[in-house]
Design a protein around this motif. Structure first.
Motif, PDB file in Angstrom:
ATOM      1  N   GLU A 112       0.830  -1.210   0.000  1.00 55.44           N
ATOM      2  CA  GLU A 112       0.000   0.000   0.000  1.00 55.44           C
ATOM      3  C   GLU A 112       0.861   1.256   0.000  1.00 55.44           C
ATOM      4  O   GLU A 112       0.546   2.234  -0.666  1.00 55.44           O
ATOM      5  N   ARG A 113       1.945   1.225   0.753  1.00 54.97           N
ATOM      6  CA  ARG A 113       2.812   2.400   0.852  1.00 54.97           C
ATOM      7  C   ARG A 113       3.549   2.681  -0.453  1.00 54.97           C
ATOM      8  O   ARG A 113       3.700   3.826  -0.856  1.00 54.97           O
ATOM      9  N   TRP A 122      -0.984   3.552  -3.810  1.00 51.85           N
ATOM     10  CA  TRP A 122      -1.495   4.907  -4.033  1.00 51.85           C
ATOM     11  C   TRP A 122      -1.492   5.314  -5.514  1.00 51.85           C
ATOM     12  O   TRP A 122      -2.064   6.337  -5.867  1.00 51.85           O
TER      13      TRP A 122
END
Length: 56
Positions: free
Chosen positions: A43-44, A48
């Motif tokens: 996710e990091r 995004w």
């Protein structure tokens, strides 16, 4: 301006290269942080990224 915004601006016309670059960063992070669950790292690093075609 946030680093993510800078990356999107820098790779505006070549989103595929940005994905490859961030994928390589993700691979290095998972190797360095083996005890960290993969989902938060994913996710990091790549979660995004906008999906779909680039619009001007």
């Amino acid at each position: 301006m946030a680093k993510r915004d800078l990356l999107l601006a820098e790779y505006q016309v070549d989103r595929a290269s940005l994905s490859v670059y961030l994928g390589a960063c993700l691979a290095a992070a998972t190797a360095d942080l083996a005890a960290t669950p993969v989902r938060p790292l994913r996710e990091r690093f790549i979660g995004w990224l906008p999906r779909g075609p680039v619009t001007s």
